[in-house]
Design an enzyme around this catalytic site. Structure first.
Site, PDB file in Angstrom:
ATOM      1  N   ASP A 137      -6.946   4.588  -4.692  1.00 10.62           N
ATOM      2  CA  ASP A 137      -7.574   4.433  -3.379  1.00 10.62           C
ATOM      3  C   ASP A 137      -8.226   5.781  -3.097  1.00 10.62           C
ATOM      4  OD1 ASP A 137      -7.245   4.364  -0.072  1.00 10.62           O
ATOM      5  OD2 ASP A 137      -7.596   2.400  -0.938  1.00 10.62           O
ATOM      6  N   LYS A 160       0.861  -1.185   0.000  1.00  9.05           N
ATOM      7  CA  LYS A 160       0.000   0.000   0.000  1.00  9.05           C
ATOM      8  C   LYS A 160       0.898   1.236   0.000  1.00  9.05           C
ATOM      9  CE  LYS A 160      -4.528   0.736   0.091  1.00  9.05           C
ATOM     10  NZ  LYS A 160      -5.532  -0.031  -0.644  1.00  9.05           N
TER      11      LYS A 160
END
Length: 451
Positions: free
Chosen positions: A169, A129
């Site tokens: 995201d 991430k």
């Protein structure tokens, strides 16, 4: 740590000590460790070679400076992050988040959860991430482009289709992906389409990727409802958020016969008992980039807006709740209200949107609860399908891709349910998801040796 097996308590204590102040990461690790007592009791070899400790430690953490010039000619500085958490199953895979709340603890929690989520898909992708504390709200196109280019000037050296594959995201959509991919191509002199997912169709994106997380969550909740002989048909549904995940959750719920009566953004929430007008929400959010209050004004007497601080979207009585905004948005108080109002199912479209107390209350009330690492895995699953199309120089139809997505989400649901049954906790999708994801990653890591 009272709910964690005594053999695992020292591991959590070590994680907390080594990652001081990173509350979200501690919460994510604790949530998984709480499920593993049954596993180590049945398979004690998972305690060998510090396997669980290694799973809780990222393989690599990258933190860097992002200088960029705003429209007024002033130099701005942001901080960038990429946590490459685990590559036992494939290249690191996970989105980039642009939001002022981003810090290394947030990115580590997301990367840790992503590792198990990606394992549940059954596809060959590891977990990672990234992101930045940059806030794209109120910034011009030129400012966003210059920021993305500066970020990629540093990050590009750590990426590759066989190394690390970012996606979008919160705060990162097709526009930002395009600017980052363009700078990657410029710096590397390679058209490596598989290094980013969530791309536009014009340069290698996949059909149904935009819709995938919201669609996938809805497929997962539908499968949960079917275990009790129920469906979305005629059900009242509340969806938090009004971004990409929320919009396509609303779309798929409506296609399954459900009625979404409320959604939200950071400014508050709207209630429309006749059913949310999806076209109007898309116009406000995707075209105007406006606030949710504009929906009530445009809709007229049939809808009303409640400003932030004056209540919660979870105060609206519903049959199904689908939190699709951000972490820890649904508190124990909210869960108690939902249970009191008769909620029968909850599907997490966002990452860890329900607090531990909320999850406990849902489980005690026998509410069907789909945790994010399972229920929202459709987004990353379709990203992996995008990588597959890029690798084969192919492009699938929307229908082909959605069919694969539906199959993957059904398999994830069935795997979680079967695992929960195997470990004596039927209907506990949290335990099923945690154990099934852990076992797949742990088995691969053991085969690869101590690395």
């Amino acid at each position: 740590m009272t709910s964690i097996d005594e053999k695992l308590q020292p591991i959590l204590a070590s994680v907390i000590r080594r990652n001081a102040g990173e509350a979200e990461f501690h919460q994510a690790v604790q949530g998984v460790l709480e499920s593993l007592g049954l596993v180590v009791a049945k398979h004690p070899h998972y305690l060998d070679q510090a396997l669980i400790e290694r799973i809780c430690e990222p393989e690599r953490q990258i933190i860097f400076r992002i200088p960029w010039v705003d429209d007024a000619g002033h130099v701005q500085i942001n901080r960038g992050f990429r946590v490459q958490f685990n590559s036992a199953l494939g290249p690191y895979k996970g989105g980039m988040r642009f939001h002022p709340s981003v810090n290394v603890g947030i990115i580590k929690f997301l990367g840790f959860a992503q590792t198990f989520k990606n394992a549940l898909t059954g596809l060959p992708i590891g977990g990672g991430k990234g992101g930045s504390d940059f806030d794209p709200k109120g910034r011009s196109e030129g400012e966003i482009m210059r920021f993305c280019q500066s970020l990629m000037t540093e990050l590009h050296r750590h990426l590759g289709e066989y190394t690390d594959v970012p996606a979008g995201d919160v705060g990162v959509g097709g526009r930002e992906i395009g600017y980052m991919f363009g700078q990657f191509k410029r710096l590397t002199n390679r058209y490596e389409a598989g290094v980013f997912t969530g791309k536009a169709l014009a340069y290698g994106g996949s059909r149904a990727r935009t819709e995938a997380t919201g669609y996938g969550n809805t497929y997962f909740v539908r499968a949960m409802l079917e275990t009790r002989g129920s469906s979305f048909d005629g059900r009242k549904v509340v969806v938090s958020g009004s971004g990409n995940v929320a919009i396509y959750t609303i779309e798929k719920v409506q296609s399954f016969g459900g009625k979404v009566i409320a959604c939200s953004d950071s400014s508050g929430y709207v209630v429309d008992e006749s059913g949310i007008d999806l076209a109007l929400i898309k116009e406000i959010k995707d075209v105007r980039r406006g606030r949710i209050g504009e929906y009530a004004k445009a809709r007229g007497a049939g809808a009303h807006f409640v400003p932030a601080g004056k209540g919660s979207v979870w105060d609206v009585p519903c049959d199904v709740a689908m939190p699709s905004a951000t972490q820890n948005e649904l508190s124990g108080k909210d869960a108690a209200t939902l249970v009191k109002n008769g909620v029968i199912a909850v599907g997490e479209g966002a990452n860890m949107p329900s607090t531990p107390e909320a999850i406990r209350l849902f489980q005690e009330a026998r509410v069907l609860f789909g945790p994010g690492k399972a229920a929202n895995a459709g987004g990353v699953a379709t990203s992996a399908l995008e990588m597959q199309q890029n690798a084969s120089r192919d492009s699938w139809t929307f229908e082909q891709t959605e069919e694969r997505l539906a199959t993957i989400m059904r398999n994830i649901h069935d795997t979680c349910a079967a695992t929960a049954d195997e470990y004596g906790a039927p209907g506990n999708y949290v335990l099923g998801a945690n154990i099934a994801g852990f076992v797949r990653v742990a088995e691969a890591m053991q085969m690869l040796g101590v690395i």
